[in-house]
Enzyme design. Structure first.
Site: not given
Length: 786
Positions: A460, A576, A589
């Site tokens: 990630h 979230y 993000t």
């Protein structure tokens, strides 16, 4: 080869190392030429290289008419031109005119780029009502078209994208308190308000000043810190906690032959990489272009463990992949004699690996468990056992590969007598496998199963899921619709007889290292066993029906999740939802805090039996609020990234802030993310609905929470991926669905509530004349496979 390393602070170091035969050198020459050409085209965008010639000819033509467009500058250049006296006056004049034209051309490029950057900083179009476009936005759109060039390459817009703005402390604190209100009692809210006001009036302004200084010189004031402190400094396992997965087609497996599926999949990956290197991939346009910086590290990238922090290393190119099969590691060259291997040739090479009878050496089979466990033990083992000799050479081979390939002996997919359960096991397999058959440090691992099913596991830190999803959409559709298979299920094409076989990697792993591998495996196995997963394809309604209600599909799902959580826990949760900030340069993000006062008011009204008029009004208010928050997050008006950076500045300065400390310690019990379908044109859901992508998912962020990923497919399908942990009683409590005398005990309780809530919400809209199609309660039975 070129080696590009990125330090935690974001700086790059580039070096060149050549190794290989003449054909490899020829490939590198072509690659460098292509790189230079693309850099020139991107560097002068929105102009084109040919426009320079146009400007030169225009200036020379004007001078031919005995007028001076430079207002004396050409003459000044001619006076100071360091040329030989033997050069005629006419030649000097021409040279001076060309130099002036070049300077003028660069000035025009700079002006156009600056204008385009200012135009792309306007986001008012995003907040206008659907179908109602203001004159300001119409003029803006026309100006964007004028200042945008033609046929942009992938990175053409990078120099024109605006920088992420730094919100004011006052606005961020105000928005935070608004988001926290439905989750706190009156006394808790009053105490937090006091802390927030103290921070705003004292330390906040000082921290903001330092943050603005960083924003002046950094491309993005968030992204480098986010990469370092959220990802690279994490000391826990990447597996489950950070890595995510992507699935194959839901209903179709193009071939049951494992080697053939691997052949087409790997070849499609290479085709995508070639387009990426040539910048032939079209930039993603959302009325305005999105940042493509994350695409740079899709291939040839590895995360290197460190005792304090990890680092990302990216090689500019790699001509092979590392393959894992039955505990052995192989190097598979994907190029031969200066050309890319065909799918049939890759299939043959994969079959050679599968036919290799050699057993793994001691410690080799479970070696990758080091990448699945805690980071510090892996960093220490790497330094001690893999820093020299044969182990270093083999580890370098894996880390410098284009990507990692795992050939799995299991069969996966939605199949057999228990398709729903098998789909869940398929998701878990992609997320963590056996904990030692994925190299979790590589940018991504392609997994190919025995029955031809495939998928991927991605690291990630280097990029967010939409980047990898874009790759995977291309790979899946190219595999099935362009490359295809023979009637026997093999790849198409011929095989060169001179192909050398794949190379087996060798290891010398001592007993002490094997013990550490087993300890890392125990940590990873405990984590994997604790994960509870469910994948839910909803086919009875989707985006089309929801939009007929004039409701945002994303808002609909998010409110459904809030309702599901409320019924499960009897309370509301800090939620979230990931939103992208790629409207800005190097954006990643931002957080959308989906649990709002408006959504809570609607849920209380719905559960409290309020009238349909009241519930309808409250729902629309909640949906509009959610959309507003999402747009604010996309346009730089979020909350959490700003507070995160202020917190880091306070740590650098040695200052303590009770307000920031409390905000940054909040737990996200409900972590959600939508995976967008970006290349709709590659799919044909009308004529080939069976070729439906299933999306992907991730593990729960909190031990007592849920991880929910969803993808909206076409007009009539929503796929959800829901994760939680067995060890938490609140997320693993046996529940029943009493509406239909449902007496089957299940551990996927959050899923049941989610489906129950979504369907009831949809049914509620239909009953209250929102204009949607009919919905029968019997669909619930089919959705839950009762």
């Amino acid at each position: 080869m070129f080696i590009v390393t990125r330090s935690p602070a974001g700086f790059r170091n580039v070096s060149f190392v050549y190794s290989g035969d003449l054909s490899s050198f020829f490939l590198w020459c072509l690659f460098i030429l292509s790189l230079v050409q693309n850099n020139v085209i991107t560097g002068v965008y929105p102009a084109s290289p040919s426009s320079w010639l146009f400007v030169v000819i225009a200036i020379l033509a004007t001078m031919y008419t005995r007028s001076d467009p430079s207002m004396g500058l050409i003459a000044k250049i001619q006076e100071h031109l360091p040329v030989s006296d033997s050069l005629s006056i006419q030649c000097r004049t021409v040279v001076s005119a060309v130099l002036f034209s070049t300077l003028l051309w660069f000035s025009l490029i700079f002006t156009m780029r600056l204008c385009l950057k200012q135009l792309l900083s306007y986001h008012g179009w995003m907040f206008e009502q659907h179908g109602k476009v203001s004159n300001t936005t119409k003029i803006w759109a026309a100006m964007v078209r004028i200042f945008s060039g033609r046929q942009p390459l992938l990175y053409s817009y990078q120099g024109s994208l605006p920088n992420l703005p730094v919100p004011t402390v006052k606005d961020t604190v105000k928005r935070y308190l608004e988001s926290a209100r439905p989750l706190m009692s009156d006394s808790e809210y009053e105490r937090m308000t006091t802390l927030a006001k103290e921070f705003e009036s004292s330390l906040g302004n000082r921290l903001q000043w330092y943050l603005k200084l960083k924003a002046m010189w950094a491309s993005n004031y968030v992204s480098d810190w986010w990469e370092e402190y959220v990802y690279l400094r994490g000391r826990g396992p990447l597996m489950v906690n950070s890595n995510y997965y992507g699935m194959d087609f839901l209903y179709v497996t193009p071939t049951p032959i494992q080697a053939a599926r691997a052949g087409n999949t790997l070849h499609a990956c290479l085709l995508y990489r070639r387009k990426l290197n040539r910048e032939e991939i079209k930039p993603v346009i959302l009325n305005v272009p999105l940042c493509a910086a994350q695409c740079e590290r899709i291939f040839n990238t590895t995360r290197i463990p460190g005792e304090e922090t990890d680092s990302l290393i990216h090689w500019q190119d790699s001509e092979y992949v590392a393959v894992f099969h039955r505990g052995r590691y192989f190097r598979l060259w994907l190029y031969h004699a200066g050309r890319m291997l065909s799918p049939r040739e890759i299939e043959q090479q994969i079959q050679r690996i599968m036919d290799d009878p050699s057993p793994p050496v001691p410690g080799e089979a479970k070696l990758a468990a080091l990448t699945a466990g805690d980071r510090i033990p892996w960093a220490q083992a790497r330094k001690e056992f893999f820093s020299s000799g044969v182990n270093k050479r083999s580890l370098d081979c894996i880390e410098k590969a284009a990507f990692f390939v795992a050939l799995d002996d299991d069969e996966q997919g939605m199949r057999g007598d228990d398709p729903a359960g098998n789909l869940d096991r398929y998701a878990k397999s992609l997320l963590h496998g056996k904990c030692y058959d994925r190299w979790f440090d590589k940018s991504f691992t392609v997994v190919v199963y025995k029955n031809g099913k495939n998928g991927l596991n991605a690291e990630h830190s280097w990029a967010d899921a939409p980047i990898m999803a874009h790759v995977w959409e291309y790979v899946m559709t190219t595999d099935s619709f362009q490359l295809g298979y023979t009637e026997e299920g093999h790849c198409k094409g011929d095989v060169a007889s001179s192909l050398p076989p794949p190379t087996r990697l060798t290891w010398d792993i001592p007993a002490e290292c094997q013990e550490r591998i087993e300890r890392s495996l125990a940590v990873a196995q405990a984590l994997a066993d604790d994960v509870d997963f469910h994948v839910l394809p909803i086919q009875e309604f989707g985006k089309g029906a929801i939009k007929k209600c004039k409701i945002s599909p994303d808002a609909f799902i998010q409110i459904g999740l809030q309702l599901a959580y409320y019924r499960n826990r009897g309370t509301f949760s800090l939620t979230y939802e990931a939103s992208m900030t790629r409207l800005f340069r190097e954006g990643r993000t931002e957080t959308v805090r989906s649990c709002t006062s408006e959504s809570c008011a609607f849920i209380r009204a719905l559960e409290g039996g309020e009238s349909k008029e009241v519930c309808r009004r409250l729902f629309r208010t909640a949906a509009e609020k959610h959309q507003h928050l999402y747009k604010m997050a996309m346009t730089g008006g979020g909350i959490d990234r700003h507070l995160f950076c202020l917190y880091l500045v306070s740590k650098y300065l040695g200052e303590e802030s009770p307000f920031l400390k409390e905000v940054l310690s909040e737990t996200w019990n409900l972590s959600t993310s939508q995976t967008p379908l970006q290349q709709v044109e590659l799919f044909d859901f009308v004529n080939h609905p069976e070729y439906t992508t299933c999306g992907g998912g991730f593990g729960p962020v909190a031990d007592d929470g849920y991880g929910v990923s969803y993808i909206i497919i076409g007009e009539n399908m929503i796929n959800l991926h829901i994760s939680c942990k067995h060890s938490c009683p609140q997320t693993c409590m046996p529940l029943t669905l009493h509406w239909f005398l449902f007496d089957r005990i299940t551990s996927l309780f959050g899923t049941i509530y989610l489906v129950f809530s979504l369907i009831r919400l949809f049914r509620y809209f239909r009953l209250n004349n929102f204009g949607c199609r009919t919905f029968d309660a019997s669909l619930v039975r089919s959705l839950l496979n009762l």
